[in-house]
Design a protein around this motif. Structure first.
Motif, mmCIF file in Angstrom:
data_model
loop_
_atom_site.group_PDB
_atom_site.id
_atom_site.type_symbol
_atom_site.label_atom_id
_atom_site.label_comp_id
_atom_site.label_asym_id
_atom_site.label_seq_id
_atom_site.Cartn_x
_atom_site.Cartn_y
_atom_site.Cartn_z
ATOM 1 N N LEU A 1 0.823 -1.213 0.000
ATOM 2 C CA LEU A 1 0.000 0.000 0.000
ATOM 3 C C LEU A 1 0.852 1.257 0.000
ATOM 4 C CD1 LEU A 1 -2.910 1.181 0.221
ATOM 5 C CD2 LEU A 1 -2.600 1.117 2.708
ATOM 6 N N PHE A 2 1.946 1.246 0.736
ATOM 7 C CA PHE A 2 2.790 2.441 0.847
ATOM 8 C C PHE A 2 3.950 2.436 -0.143
ATOM 9 C CE2 PHE A 2 1.251 2.197 5.422
ATOM 10 C CZ PHE A 2 0.274 3.168 5.231
ATOM 11 N N ALA A 3 4.532 1.277 -0.412
ATOM 12 C CA ALA A 3 5.737 1.225 -1.245
ATOM 13 C C ALA A 3 5.430 1.523 -2.708
ATOM 14 C CB ALA A 3 6.406 -0.146 -1.122
ATOM 15 N N VAL A 4 4.316 1.031 -3.226
ATOM 16 C CA VAL A 4 4.011 1.204 -4.648
ATOM 17 C C VAL A 4 3.829 2.671 -5.025
ATOM 18 C CG1 VAL A 4 2.306 0.708 -6.443
ATOM 19 C CG2 VAL A 4 3.117 -1.127 -4.963
ATOM 20 N N PRO A 5 3.002 3.471 -4.313
ATOM 21 C CA PRO A 5 2.901 4.893 -4.682
ATOM 22 C C PRO A 5 4.228 5.635 -4.522
ATOM 23 C CG PRO A 5 1.069 4.245 -3.273
ATOM 24 C CD PRO A 5 2.051 3.118 -3.252
ATOM 25 N N CYS A 6 4.984 5.323 -3.459
ATOM 26 C CA CYS A 6 6.283 5.990 -3.270
ATOM 27 C C CYS A 6 7.226 5.664 -4.421
ATOM 28 C CB CYS A 6 6.902 5.556 -1.945
ATOM 29 S SG CYS A 6 6.030 6.137 -0.481
ATOM 30 N N TYR B 1 6.435 4.699 -7.448
ATOM 31 C CA TYR B 1 5.931 5.317 -8.679
ATOM 32 C C TYR B 1 6.332 6.795 -8.745
ATOM 33 C CZ TYR B 1 2.598 7.576 -11.815
ATOM 34 O OH TYR B 1 2.029 8.350 -12.790
ATOM 35 N N ALA B 2 6.197 7.493 -7.615
ATOM 36 C CA ALA B 2 6.562 8.917 -7.594
ATOM 37 C C ALA B 2 8.052 9.100 -7.858
ATOM 38 C CB ALA B 2 6.184 9.522 -6.242
ATOM 39 N N LEU B 3 8.885 8.237 -7.276
ATOM 40 C CA LEU B 3 10.320 8.361 -7.477
ATOM 41 C C LEU B 3 10.737 8.020 -8.906
ATOM 42 C CD1 LEU B 3 11.659 6.759 -4.165
ATOM 43 C CD2 LEU B 3 11.804 9.168 -4.837
ATOM 44 N N ALA B 4 9.967 7.173 -9.570
ATOM 45 C CA ALA B 4 10.344 6.727 -10.914
ATOM 46 C C ALA B 4 9.735 7.572 -12.019
ATOM 47 C CB ALA B 4 9.935 5.261 -11.106
ATOM 48 N N LEU C 1 3.137 6.109 -21.580
ATOM 49 C CA LEU C 1 2.001 5.311 -21.125
ATOM 50 C C LEU C 1 1.211 6.068 -20.061
ATOM 51 C CD1 LEU C 1 0.466 2.569 -21.006
ATOM 52 C CD2 LEU C 1 2.138 1.854 -19.283
ATOM 53 N N PHE C 2 1.903 6.673 -19.126
ATOM 54 C CA PHE C 2 1.237 7.394 -18.045
ATOM 55 C C PHE C 2 0.733 8.757 -18.522
ATOM 56 C CE2 PHE C 2 4.562 4.681 -16.118
ATOM 57 C CZ PHE C 2 3.727 3.795 -15.460
ATOM 58 N N ASP C 3 1.458 9.360 -19.464
ATOM 59 C CA ASP C 3 0.969 10.624 -20.026
ATOM 60 C C ASP C 3 -0.359 10.413 -20.752
ATOM 61 O OD1 ASP C 3 3.164 11.977 -19.075
ATOM 62 O OD2 ASP C 3 4.327 11.730 -20.925
ATOM 63 N N ALA C 4 -0.478 9.312 -21.458
ATOM 64 C CA ALA C 4 -1.727 9.016 -22.162
ATOM 65 C C ALA C 4 -2.869 8.818 -21.171
ATOM 66 C CB ALA C 4 -1.543 7.768 -23.026
ATOM 67 N N ALA C 5 -2.560 8.175 -20.040
ATOM 68 C CA ALA C 5 -3.596 7.969 -19.024
ATOM 69 C C ALA C 5 -4.035 9.304 -18.431
ATOM 70 C CB ALA C 5 -3.062 7.049 -17.926
ATOM 71 N N ARG C 6 -3.104 10.235 -18.254
ATOM 72 C CA ARG C 6 -3.475 11.555 -17.727
ATOM 73 C C ARG C 6 -4.331 12.315 -18.728
ATOM 74 N NH1 ARG C 6 2.228 11.397 -16.600
ATOM 75 N NH2 ARG C 6 2.580 10.727 -14.435
ATOM 76 N N SER D 1 -6.663 10.029 -12.597
ATOM 77 C CA SER D 1 -5.883 10.645 -11.523
ATOM 78 C C SER D 1 -4.600 9.857 -11.302
ATOM 79 C CB SER D 1 -6.702 10.667 -10.227
ATOM 80 O OG SER D 1 -6.939 9.330 -9.779
ATOM 81 N N GLU D 2 -3.661 10.461 -10.566
ATOM 82 C CA GLU D 2 -2.408 9.772 -10.299
ATOM 83 C C GLU D 2 -2.639 8.501 -9.473
ATOM 84 O OE1 GLU D 2 0.530 10.424 -11.545
ATOM 85 O OE2 GLU D 2 -0.260 12.135 -12.657
ATOM 86 N N THR D 3 -3.577 8.564 -8.554
ATOM 87 C CA THR D 3 -3.894 7.374 -7.750
ATOM 88 C C THR D 3 -4.416 6.249 -8.631
ATOM 89 O OG1 THR D 3 -4.419 8.753 -5.827
ATOM 90 C CG2 THR D 3 -5.255 6.492 -5.826
ATOM 91 N N ALA D 4 -5.293 6.595 -9.562
ATOM 92 C CA ALA D 4 -5.823 5.576 -10.474
ATOM 93 C C ALA D 4 -4.726 5.020 -11.369
ATOM 94 C CB ALA D 4 -6.948 6.176 -11.314
ATOM 95 N N ILE D 5 -3.827 5.881 -11.811
ATOM 96 C CA ILE D 5 -2.721 5.410 -12.652
ATOM 97 C C ILE D 5 -1.859 4.410 -11.887
ATOM 98 C CG2 ILE D 5 -0.585 6.134 -13.775
ATOM 99 C CD1 ILE D 5 -1.986 8.744 -14.511
ATOM 100 N N VAL D 6 -1.604 4.719 -10.617
ATOM 101 C CA VAL D 6 -0.753 3.829 -9.803
ATOM 102 C C VAL D 6 -1.367 2.447 -9.691
ATOM 103 C CG1 VAL D 6 0.119 3.416 -7.476
ATOM 104 C CG2 VAL D 6 0.351 5.673 -8.509
ATOM 105 N N TRP D 7 -2.652 2.389 -9.322
ATOM 106 C CA TRP D 7 -3.248 1.090 -8.975
ATOM 107 C C TRP D 7 -3.912 0.396 -10.154
ATOM 108 C CZ3 TRP D 7 -1.259 -0.667 -4.874
ATOM 109 C CH2 TRP D 7 -0.906 0.172 -3.814
ATOM 110 N N ARG D 8 -4.276 1.142 -11.197
ATOM 111 C CA ARG D 8 -4.941 0.510 -12.343
ATOM 112 C C ARG D 8 -4.012 0.248 -13.517
ATOM 113 N NH1 ARG D 8 -10.334 3.856 -13.505
ATOM 114 N NH2 ARG D 8 -10.386 2.316 -15.195
ATOM 115 N N ILE D 9 -2.864 0.917 -13.552
ATOM 116 C CA ILE D 9 -1.922 0.730 -14.673
ATOM 117 C C ILE D 9 -0.561 0.250 -14.174
ATOM 118 C CG2 ILE D 9 -0.685 1.877 -16.537
ATOM 119 C CD1 ILE D 9 -3.021 3.749 -16.897
#
Length: 275
Positions: free
Chosen positions: A86-91, A93-96, A166-171, A176-184
Motif C-alpha cells: 500500500l505504501f511502497a508502490v505509490p512511493c 511510482y513517484a520516485l520513478a 504510457l502514463f501521459d496518455a492515461a493523464r 488521476s495519479e492514484t488511479a494510474i498507480v493502482w490501475r496501470i
C-alpha cells in the motif's frame, strides 16, 4: 573438444556443491522429523530412519498449538505485506515517474536505509510501543515493518523501465495519479510484486527476534516462537517433535516459492535492469 565440456561441467559441479551445502540442514531436519528418539541420539549419522515415526508429527500438532501459530504467522505476514504494498508502490511510482525537487536525494535516502538493520531501531520502537500501550498485540508485530526501503527500491527499479508516454496518455484520458498507480502501474508490476512478496513473507514468517521482544502472550506466538515451546526442561529439546514442527512451519514457504518461482525470477530480473 574437451574444453567446452569442461567449461560446462565445472560450473555445474560448483552449483551442485553449493546446493548440497545449503540443502543439507533441510535434509537433516527431515531425517530427524521421521526418526524415533533412540535413533536421533546416536554416534553414527544415518539419513534414512529404520522406521517412520509419525508420532513426532502427532505430538507436534497436539501437544502444542501449531495450527494457532500458523494462523498467527499468516495474519502477521499478510498484514505486513498489505501495508508494505500500500505504501511502497505509490512511493516507488513517484520516485520513478514524477519530477519534483529533491527526488534524487529521497531515492538516495531510500538506498541508504537499505544499509540500516532493523535491530538498530528495535529498542526505540519497543519503547515507543510501550508508551502507547500496543505491546503484546498483533499490531505490535505488524506496524514496525509497514515501511520498507527494499520494497520502494525494487518497485522503483521496475517502474523506471516503463515508458512515460504510457502514463501521459492515461493523464490525457483524465485518470488521476492514484488511479494510474493502482490501475496501470501496479498490474504491470505483478512480477516485481511477487518477488517482493516472497522476500517479505519469508523474512517475517521466519523472524524470531521481534516477536520474542514484542509479545509474551502464547496466543500471539508466531511459528518460530511457537517452536520454542518444544523445549523440555528435564531432558533438553524434544528433537523429534521439534524437527517435525519445523517441517510443518517450513512447508508453506517452500510450496509458495515453488508455485511462484517463475514470477519471482521475472521480478528479480526486471527489477535490476535499470538504475
Amino acid at each position: 573438444m574437451n574444453h567446452p565440456i569442461r567449461s560446462r561441467v565445472l560450473p555445474l559441479v560448483l552449483l551442485l556443491s553449493g546446493a548440497a551445502v545449503i540443502l543439507l540442514p533441510f535434509v537433516w531436519m527431515l531425517s530427524l522429523a521421521f526418526k524415533p528418539r533412540d535413533e536421533i541420539f546416536t554416534t553414527t549419522i544415518e539419513f534414512l530412519p529404520s522406521q517412520i515415526e509419525w508420532s513426532n508429527f502427532t505430538f507436534a500438532l497436539t501437544e502444542t498449538d501449531i495450527p494457532l501459530f500458523l494462523w498467527n504467522g499468516l495474519v502477521m505476514v499478510t498484514g505486513i505485506l498489505f501495508f508494505q504494498i500500500l505504501f511502497a508502490v505509490p512511493c516507488a511510482y513517484a520516485l520513478a515517474q514524477r519530477r519534483f525537487a529533491g527526488r534524487g536525494l529521497l531515492f538516495g535516502l531510500v538506498v541508504a536505509a537499505l544499509l540500516v538493520p532493523f535491530h538498530v531501531t528495535a529498542i526505540p520502537i519497543f519503547l515507543g510501543f510501550a508508551q502507547i500501550g500496543i505491546l503484546n498485540t498483533m499490531w505490535a508485530l505488524i506496524l514496525p515493518f509497514i515501511q520498507t526501503a527494499f520494497g520502494i527500491f525494487l518497485f522503483r527499479q521496475f517502474f523506471a523501465q516503463l515508458p512515460a508516454d504510457l502514463f501521459d496518455a492515461a493523464r490525457v484520458d483524465g485518470m488521476s495519479e492514484t488511479a494510474i498507480v493502482w490501475r496501470i502501474a501496479f498490474p504491470l508490476a505483478l512480477p516485481a510484486a511477487t518477488a517482493f512478496a516472497i522476500f517479505s513473507v519469508t523474512a517475517h514468517w521466519n523472524d524470531l527476534f521481534w516477536p520474542l521482544i514484542a509479545t509474551t502472550d502464547p496466543n500471539l506466538a508466531t511459528p518460530p516462537r511457537g517452536i520454542l515451546y518444544f523445549r523440555d526442561q528435564e531432558s533438553g529439546d524434544n528433537v523429534g517433535p521439534l524437527m517435525a514442527a519445523a517441517v510443518i512451519v517450513t512447508a508453506p514457504l517452500v510450496i509458495a516459492f515453488l508455485l511462484a518461482q517463475r514470477k519471482f525470477i521475472q521480478g528479480i530480473a526486471a527489477g535490476g535492469l535499470k538504475g
